[in-house]
Design a protein around this motif. Structure first.
Motif, PDB file in Angstrom:
ATOM      1  N   PRO A  51       0.796  -1.227   0.000  1.00 50.08           N
ATOM      2  CA  PRO A  51       0.000   0.000   0.000  1.00 50.08           C
ATOM      3  C   PRO A  51       0.832   1.282   0.000  1.00 50.08           C
ATOM      4  O   PRO A  51       0.278   2.364  -0.171  1.00 50.08           O
ATOM      5  CB  PRO A  51      -0.795  -0.108   1.307  1.00 50.08           C
ATOM      6  CG  PRO A  51       0.073  -0.907   2.206  1.00 50.08           C
ATOM      7  CD  PRO A  51       0.812  -1.880   1.330  1.00 50.08           C
ATOM      8  N   ALA A  52       2.151   1.181   0.198  1.00 45.94           N
ATOM      9  CA  ALA A  52       2.970   2.381   0.318  1.00 45.94           C
ATOM     10  C   ALA A  52       4.310   2.193  -0.392  1.00 45.94           C
ATOM     11  O   ALA A  52       4.869   1.096  -0.392  1.00 45.94           O
ATOM     12  CB  ALA A  52       3.204   2.729   1.776  1.00 45.94           C
ATOM     13  N   ILE A  53       4.804   3.300  -0.982  1.00 44.71           N
ATOM     14  CA  ILE A  53       6.086   3.291  -1.683  1.00 44.71           C
ATOM     15  C   ILE A  53       6.888   4.507  -1.249  1.00 44.71           C
ATOM     16  O   ILE A  53       6.346   5.606  -1.149  1.00 44.71           O
ATOM     17  CB  ILE A  53       5.908   3.382  -3.222  1.00 44.71           C
ATOM     18  CG1 ILE A  53       4.798   2.468  -3.730  1.00 44.71           C
ATOM     19  CG2 ILE A  53       7.224   3.082  -3.929  1.00 44.71           C
ATOM     20  CD1 ILE A  53       4.407   2.759  -5.179  1.00 44.71           C
ATOM     21  N   LEU A  54       8.169   4.301  -1.001  1.00 43.93           N
ATOM     22  CA  LEU A  54       9.093   5.409  -0.785  1.00 43.93           C
ATOM     23  C   LEU A  54      10.044   5.415  -1.974  1.00 43.93           C
ATOM     24  O   LEU A  54      10.755   4.438  -2.206  1.00 43.93           O
ATOM     25  CB  LEU A  54       9.856   5.234   0.527  1.00 43.93           C
ATOM     26  CG  LEU A  54      10.654   6.439   1.036  1.00 43.93           C
ATOM     27  CD1 LEU A  54      10.911   6.314   2.537  1.00 43.93           C
ATOM     28  CD2 LEU A  54      11.987   6.613   0.310  1.00 43.93           C
ATOM     29  N   ILE A  55      10.027   6.494  -2.747  1.00 40.28           N
ATOM     30  CA  ILE A  55      10.786   6.526  -3.998  1.00 40.28           C
ATOM     31  C   ILE A  55      11.876   7.585  -3.967  1.00 40.28           C
ATOM     32  O   ILE A  55      11.940   8.429  -3.073  1.00 40.28           O
ATOM     33  CB  ILE A  55       9.866   6.781  -5.211  1.00 40.28           C
ATOM     34  CG1 ILE A  55       9.254   8.184  -5.141  1.00 40.28           C
ATOM     35  CG2 ILE A  55       8.800   5.718  -5.316  1.00 40.28           C
ATOM     36  CD1 ILE A  55       8.565   8.612  -6.411  1.00 40.28           C
ATOM     37  N   GLY A  56      12.739   7.539  -4.986  1.00 41.96           N
ATOM     38  CA  GLY A  56      13.775   8.540  -5.193  1.00 41.96           C
ATOM     39  C   GLY A  56      13.765   8.966  -6.643  1.00 41.96           C
ATOM     40  O   GLY A  56      12.860   8.625  -7.404  1.00 41.96           O
ATOM     41  N   LYS A  57      14.799   9.698  -7.042  1.00 41.58           N
ATOM     42  CA  LYS A  57      14.840  10.238  -8.398  1.00 41.58           C
ATOM     43  C   LYS A  57      14.860   9.134  -9.450  1.00 41.58           C
ATOM     44  O   LYS A  57      14.134   9.190 -10.445  1.00 41.58           O
ATOM     45  CB  LYS A  57      16.069  11.136  -8.568  1.00 41.58           C
ATOM     46  CG  LYS A  57      16.110  11.883  -9.884  1.00 41.58           C
ATOM     47  CD  LYS A  57      17.238  12.901  -9.908  1.00 41.58           C
ATOM     48  CE  LYS A  57      17.209  13.693 -11.209  1.00 41.58           C
ATOM     49  NZ  LYS A  57      18.296  14.722 -11.238  1.00 41.58           N
ATOM     50  N   LYS A  58      15.669   8.092  -9.235  1.00 42.04           N
ATOM     51  CA  LYS A  58      15.756   7.017 -10.225  1.00 42.04           C
ATOM     52  C   LYS A  58      14.447   6.257 -10.324  1.00 42.04           C
ATOM     53  O   LYS A  58      14.070   5.788 -11.402  1.00 42.04           O
ATOM     54  CB  LYS A  58      16.898   6.055  -9.866  1.00 42.04           C
ATOM     55  CG  LYS A  58      17.117   4.970 -10.908  1.00 42.04           C
ATOM     56  CD  LYS A  58      18.314   4.105 -10.575  1.00 42.04           C
ATOM     57  CE  LYS A  58      18.506   3.008 -11.632  1.00 42.04           C
ATOM     58  NZ  LYS A  58      19.672   2.146 -11.319  1.00 42.04           N
ATOM     59  N   SER A  59      13.734   6.148  -9.213  1.00 39.27           N
ATOM     60  CA  SER A  59      12.460   5.428  -9.206  1.00 39.27           C
ATOM     61  C   SER A  59      11.272   6.376  -9.344  1.00 39.27           C
ATOM     62  O   SER A  59      10.157   6.036  -8.981  1.00 39.27           O
ATOM     63  CB  SER A  59      12.335   4.617  -7.908  1.00 39.27           C
ATOM     64  OG  SER A  59      12.565   5.431  -6.775  1.00 39.27           O
ATOM     65  N   GLY A  60      11.516   7.566  -9.879  1.00 38.97           N
ATOM     66  CA  GLY A  60      10.443   8.537 -10.078  1.00 38.97           C
ATOM     67  C   GLY A  60       9.309   7.977 -10.914  1.00 38.97           C
ATOM     68  O   GLY A  60       9.525   7.200 -11.847  1.00 38.97           O
ATOM     69  N   LEU A  61       8.106   8.370 -10.582  1.00 39.42           N
ATOM     70  CA  LEU A  61       6.919   7.808 -11.225  1.00 39.42           C
ATOM     71  C   LEU A  61       6.194   8.874 -12.040  1.00 39.42           C
ATOM     72  O   LEU A  61       5.636   9.819 -11.491  1.00 39.42           O
ATOM     73  CB  LEU A  61       5.983   7.220 -10.165  1.00 39.42           C
ATOM     74  CG  LEU A  61       6.591   6.098  -9.318  1.00 39.42           C
ATOM     75  CD1 LEU A  61       5.646   5.697  -8.193  1.00 39.42           C
ATOM     76  CD2 LEU A  61       6.948   4.887 -10.181  1.00 39.42           C
ATOM     77  N   GLN A  62       6.200   8.690 -13.351  1.00 38.50           N
ATOM     78  CA  GLN A  62       5.465   9.582 -14.236  1.00 38.50           C
ATOM     79  C   GLN A  62       4.083   8.992 -14.517  1.00 38.50           C
ATOM     80  O   GLN A  62       3.708   7.950 -13.980  1.00 38.50           O
ATOM     81  CB  GLN A  62       6.253   9.795 -15.523  1.00 38.50           C
ATOM     82  CG  GLN A  62       7.627  10.417 -15.300  1.00 38.50           C
ATOM     83  CD  GLN A  62       7.567  11.746 -14.560  1.00 38.50           C
ATOM     84  OE1 GLN A  62       6.673  12.564 -14.796  1.00 38.50           O
ATOM     85  NE2 GLN A  62       8.506  11.966 -13.647  1.00 38.50           N
ATOM     86  N   ALA A  63       3.315   9.670 -15.356  1.00 39.88           N
ATOM     87  CA  ALA A  63       1.913   9.293 -15.560  1.00 39.88           C
ATOM     88  C   ALA A  63       1.753   7.837 -15.990  1.00 39.88           C
ATOM     89  O   ALA A  63       0.860   7.128 -15.510  1.00 39.88           O
ATOM     90  CB  ALA A  63       1.268  10.223 -16.589  1.00 39.88           C
ATOM     91  N   GLU A  64       2.625   7.374 -16.900  1.00 37.02           N
ATOM     92  CA  GLU A  64       2.487   6.004 -17.387  1.00 37.02           C
ATOM     93  C   GLU A  64       2.772   4.979 -16.293  1.00 37.02           C
ATOM     94  O   GLU A  64       2.148   3.906 -16.260  1.00 37.02           O
ATOM     95  CB  GLU A  64       3.391   5.761 -18.599  1.00 37.02           C
ATOM     96  CG  GLU A  64       4.886   5.882 -18.334  1.00 37.02           C
ATOM     97  CD  GLU A  64       5.418   7.285 -18.566  1.00 37.02           C
ATOM     98  OE1 GLU A  64       4.633   8.242 -18.422  1.00 37.02           O
ATOM     99  OE2 GLU A  64       6.615   7.408 -18.895  1.00 37.02           O
ATOM    100  N   HIS A  65       3.690   5.292 -15.392  1.00 37.40           N
ATOM    101  CA  HIS A  65       3.977   4.376 -14.290  1.00 37.40           C
ATOM    102  C   HIS A  65       2.828   4.360 -13.284  1.00 37.40           C
ATOM    103  O   HIS A  65       2.412   3.293 -12.807  1.00 37.40           O
ATOM    104  CB  HIS A  65       5.267   4.797 -13.575  1.00 37.40           C
ATOM    105  CG  HIS A  65       6.425   4.986 -14.490  1.00 37.40           C
ATOM    106  ND1 HIS A  65       7.078   6.188 -14.619  1.00 37.40           N
ATOM    107  CD2 HIS A  65       7.053   4.125 -15.340  1.00 37.40           C
ATOM    108  CE1 HIS A  65       8.058   6.066 -15.496  1.00 37.40           C
ATOM    109  NE2 HIS A  65       8.061   4.824 -15.947  1.00 37.40           N
ATOM    110  N   ILE A  66       2.323   5.535 -12.972  1.00 38.98           N
ATOM    111  CA  ILE A  66       1.235   5.634 -11.995  1.00 38.98           C
ATOM    112  C   ILE A  66      -0.023   4.937 -12.515  1.00 38.98           C
ATOM    113  O   ILE A  66      -0.740   4.269 -11.759  1.00 38.98           O
ATOM    114  CB  ILE A  66       0.963   7.111 -11.660  1.00 38.98           C
ATOM    115  CG1 ILE A  66       2.164   7.671 -10.877  1.00 38.98           C
ATOM    116  CG2 ILE A  66      -0.318   7.278 -10.842  1.00 38.98           C
ATOM    117  CD1 ILE A  66       2.167   9.163 -10.709  1.00 38.98           C
ATOM    118  N   ALA A  67      -0.276   5.056 -13.802  1.00 42.25           N
ATOM    119  CA  ALA A  67      -1.445   4.389 -14.396  1.00 42.25           C
ATOM    120  C   ALA A  67      -1.344   2.878 -14.274  1.00 42.25           C
ATOM    121  O   ALA A  67      -2.363   2.174 -14.213  1.00 42.25           O
ATOM    122  CB  ALA A  67      -1.583   4.785 -15.860  1.00 42.25           C
TER     123      ALA A  67
END
Length: 322
Positions: A51-67
């Motif tokens: 249910p939760a993610i802690l991300i950084g710059k390399k694992s950044g999530l753009q629209a296609e990833h979030i979808a």
């Protein structure tokens, strides 16, 4: 071994040991050993339904990833003040809370900004190279002179938490502080700083200029802005490299219009434009403004505090709204 039914958090970037230990204890987190990329984060979330993610710059999530994220994801936490590595609007449309850590790095970033100011004004990189090369030559009264900090006017672009913290430090060095922002700060927060309604209006008065605003697609500092600074000004940037037209900055430094610059951020990190490394009047650091043990721990703990709040059904402590 990963226990799917117990794992409530994916930490997709390498974090300090204290942060990892708390995450494993409190959330039975899966903590990566090296920074994950965006699609690896998506694949993990699909497989393990965290249910939760802690991300950084390399694992950044753009629209296609979030979808592509599963509906189980409730929060994407950032252990930094910046969040330009993800699409906040796309997350909000899916009902996913996005958080950052705006307070955790304020003091250390302000300290580092003053380090850049002092180093750029006092030719620190040149002096340090001289000593590493064995010195061997005394300097006369007119040689290798820097410019004094005390008594200078410091212009601050962005008078938020970090900008105000820099102002306090600069005043401790006897600097006059002026600033510009979208709107004037309450008088109780100005602490004697003078407000200018626009960057163009402020620039001619800045003997030293420092940036403390979020990054964006269009550079804030272009040839026009650098030319509006008085000759001999010093430029400092510990905010975002995208705020600066680096060709214009290079021209201002090599033409003699700027005395010097102190830079911690660049447009194409980590592959800095090597022209700057060849200039004696530039003090360079590799995006390290928040790099203290205490601050990096606090950044991680703030992200975990936000995760705890959201997973417990409470409001996030540091929600990102745009």
């Amino acid at each position: 071994m990963l226990e799917n039914h117990r794992t409530r958090l994916l930490i997709a970037r390498k974090v300090p040991t204290a942060v990892a230990n708390r995450a494993e204890t409190e959330f039975h987190a899966f903590v990566t050993e090296s920074d994950m990329d965006s699609w690896s984060v998506v694949d993990f979330c699909k497989k393990h339904e965290v249910p939760a993610i802690l991300i950084g710059k390399k694992s950044g999530l753009q629209a296609e990833h979030i979808a592509a994220l599963p509906s189980t994801v409730k929060i994407i936490a950032n252990a930094s003040a910046g969040f330009d590595h993800m699409d906040v609007a796309a997350a909000r449309e899916r009902g996913i809370v996005v958080t950052n850590a705006p307070d955790a790095l304020t003091e250390c970033t302000a300290d580092f900004s003053m380090l850049l100011v002092l180093a750029a004004c006092r030719r620190a990189s040149e002096y340090e190279r001289i000593m590493r090369n064995g010195w061997g030559k005394s300097f006369g009264m007119t040689e290798m002179l820097g410019t004094r900090v005390n008594g200078k006017t410091l212009g601050i672009v962005g008078f938020g938490r970090i900008g105000r913290a820099v102002a306090k430090r600069a005043q401790g060095f006897g600097m006059r502080v002026i600033y510009t922002d979208i709107s004037r700060a309450p008088a109780s927060l100005e602490n004697g700083a003078t407000f200018y309604a626009s960057l163009d209006e402020m620039l001619p008065h800045c003997q030293v200029l420092t940036l403390h605003v979020p990054g964006g697609g269009v550079p804030l500092m272009t040839k026009k802005e650098f030319q509006r600074l008085p000759k001999g000004a010093v430029f400092v940037n510990a905010a975002r490299g995208g705020l600066v037209d680096e060709d214009a900055l290079y021209e201002a430094l090599t033409s003699g219009h700027l005395f010097s610059a102190g830079l911690d951020v660049y447009r194409n990190e980590p592959n800095v434009d090597q022209r700057f490394a060849e200039l004696d009047n530039v003090f360079l650091t590799p995006h390290m403004a928040s790099a203290t043990m205490e601050t990096r721990d606090q950044m991680g703990f703030t992200a975990l505090d936000n995760v705890a709040a959201v997973l417990d059904g409470r409001a996030a402590l540091n929600p990102v709204s745009s």
